[in-house]
Design an enzyme around this catalytic site. Structure first.
Site, mmCIF file in Angstrom:
data_model
loop_
_atom_site.group_PDB
_atom_site.id
_atom_site.type_symbol
_atom_site.label_atom_id
_atom_site.label_comp_id
_atom_site.label_asym_id
_atom_site.label_seq_id
_atom_site.Cartn_x
_atom_site.Cartn_y
_atom_site.Cartn_z
ATOM 1 C CB SER A 123 -0.948 0.351 1.203
ATOM 2 O OG SER A 123 -1.481 1.343 1.576
ATOM 3 C CE1 TYR A 147 -3.572 -2.215 5.212
ATOM 4 C CE2 TYR A 147 -3.841 0.133 4.766
ATOM 5 C CZ TYR A 147 -3.833 -1.623 4.511
ATOM 6 O OH TYR A 147 -3.727 -1.836 2.840
ATOM 7 C CE LYS A 151 -1.848 -4.362 3.097
ATOM 8 N NZ LYS A 151 -2.279 -5.610 2.497
ATOM 9 C CG PHE A 176 -1.170 5.368 -5.192
ATOM 10 C CD1 PHE A 176 -0.603 6.130 -4.688
ATOM 11 C CD2 PHE A 176 0.212 4.794 -5.174
ATOM 12 C CE1 PHE A 176 0.977 6.442 -4.381
ATOM 13 C CE2 PHE A 176 1.719 4.757 -5.051
ATOM 14 C CZ PHE A 176 2.076 6.071 -5.124
#
Length: 338
Positions: A123, A147, A151, A176
């Protein structure tokens, strides 16, 4: 066979369409915590193909080993994970356990069965608050919520794995803002409960299911004071996975790619585009900024174009029109009512 973890979700279902259309055999493992099996039924309707489905959690190692024993898995597209920024702030342990531990189990089982090709769904949140735009893959990374940290940690684990064993072929795709839906109107974004993302919320307001949209801040240094993001059509994003998979299966390596359009649109620009596409009004109310939100964030996707031959083609109008087609035909998503 290609295994997609979290493959019944919004992005995963669109990847399934492209993989089946390209002639791949596809297996999906998904615990359906934020998705529905109906999405895969509709993928099969769109493509005329067949998906092998397993309703399991990646934390269930024995179930995962059984899948790898039963099939000859060539590569894994790893999409599974909890994804709400807000929930991750209030439930950090849940996010770390689910996103990190599940990935460790997956990687261990892959190694056990000598499957060493993985496409990882990362992400743009890993860029934190970027100093400038557009963002290239070599920008500093510093996630600003649990979060995003999951990642980033997985990215680091994959880098360490590659450094330890160069037989692995690893592609990390930094998304994105995926929006839109399949042009057929059969599959699209269908979150359980209140949407965390902007576009499904906008669609619900347009349908009259919610009274108004909340816009968090109109005093950013942007075109109209609202936050600017790089919105990418989900079908463009899905094709990026297929291109990355094809490249990764050619040999070992470790690569990171931005998947975005390279253009930024503000919240209000998106709202206006959706109103135009749907012919519906989207009332909104401006409140204060949310902590952790950045003013502007959009990609430089040139590496993906150069190395993968991939480029986003769909416009913001396409994204809004396809979202509206999906939502107007399926006002409650895959559910019969909410």
């Amino acid at each position: 066979m290609i295994l997609i973890t979290g493959g019944a979700g919004f992005i995963g279902s669109h990847i399934c369409v492209d993989l089946l259309n390209e002639g791949y055999d596809v297996a999906v493992i998904d615990n359906l915590s934020n998705s529905r099996k109906e999405s895969l039924t509709r993928v099969e309707e769109i493509t005329g193909g067949t998906i092998t489905f397993y309703e399991n959690n990646l934390l269930d190692r024995s179930a995962l080993e059984e899948i790898f024993s039963k099939h000859t898995i060539e590569a894994v597209i790893h999409m599974a994970g909890l994804k709400s920024v807000n929930d991750s702030v209030s439930l950090p342990l849940t996010y770390y356990k689910n996103n990190l531990t599940a990935t460790f189990v997956l990687l261990e089982v892959m190694a056990e069965f000598n499957v060493k090709t993985i496409i990882f769904s990362s992400s743009a949140t890993v860029y934190g608050k970027p100093a400038s735009n557009p963002i290239t893959e070599d920008f500093p990374v510093s996630a600003i919520n649990p979060y995003g940290r999951t990642k980033l940690m997985i990215e680091e684990v994959l880098a360490d794995l590659w450094n330890a064993d160069s037989e692995w072929s690893i592609s990390i795709l930094r998304y994105f803002n995926p929006i839109g839906a399949h042009p057929s109107g059969k599959i699209g974004e269908s979150p359980n409960g209140t949407p965390n993302n902007l576009m499904p919320y906008v669609a619900k307001v347009a349908l009259g299911q919610y009274e108004k949209l909340t816009v968090y801040g109109d005093d950013y240094p942007t075109v109209d004071g609202t936050g600017v993001r790089d919105y990418i059509h989900v079908t463009d994003l899905a094709l990026g996975h297929v291109k990355a998979l094809s490249k990764a299966m050619q040999g070992s390596g470790h690569e990171i790619y931005n998947l975005g359009t390279g253009e930024g649109y503000s919240v209000l620009q998106l709202v206006r585009a959706f109103e135009s596409a749907s012919g519906r009004s989207v009332p909104y109310e401006v409140t204060g900024r949310r902590e952790g939100d950045v003013a502007s964030c959009y990609a430089n996707p040139s590496k993906a174009e150069e190395k993968l031959g991939w480029k986003a083609e769909k416009t913001i109008t396409d994204m809004c029109e396809d979202t509206w087609r999906w939502r107007s035909h399926n006002p409650y998503g895959y559910a019969s009512g909410e």
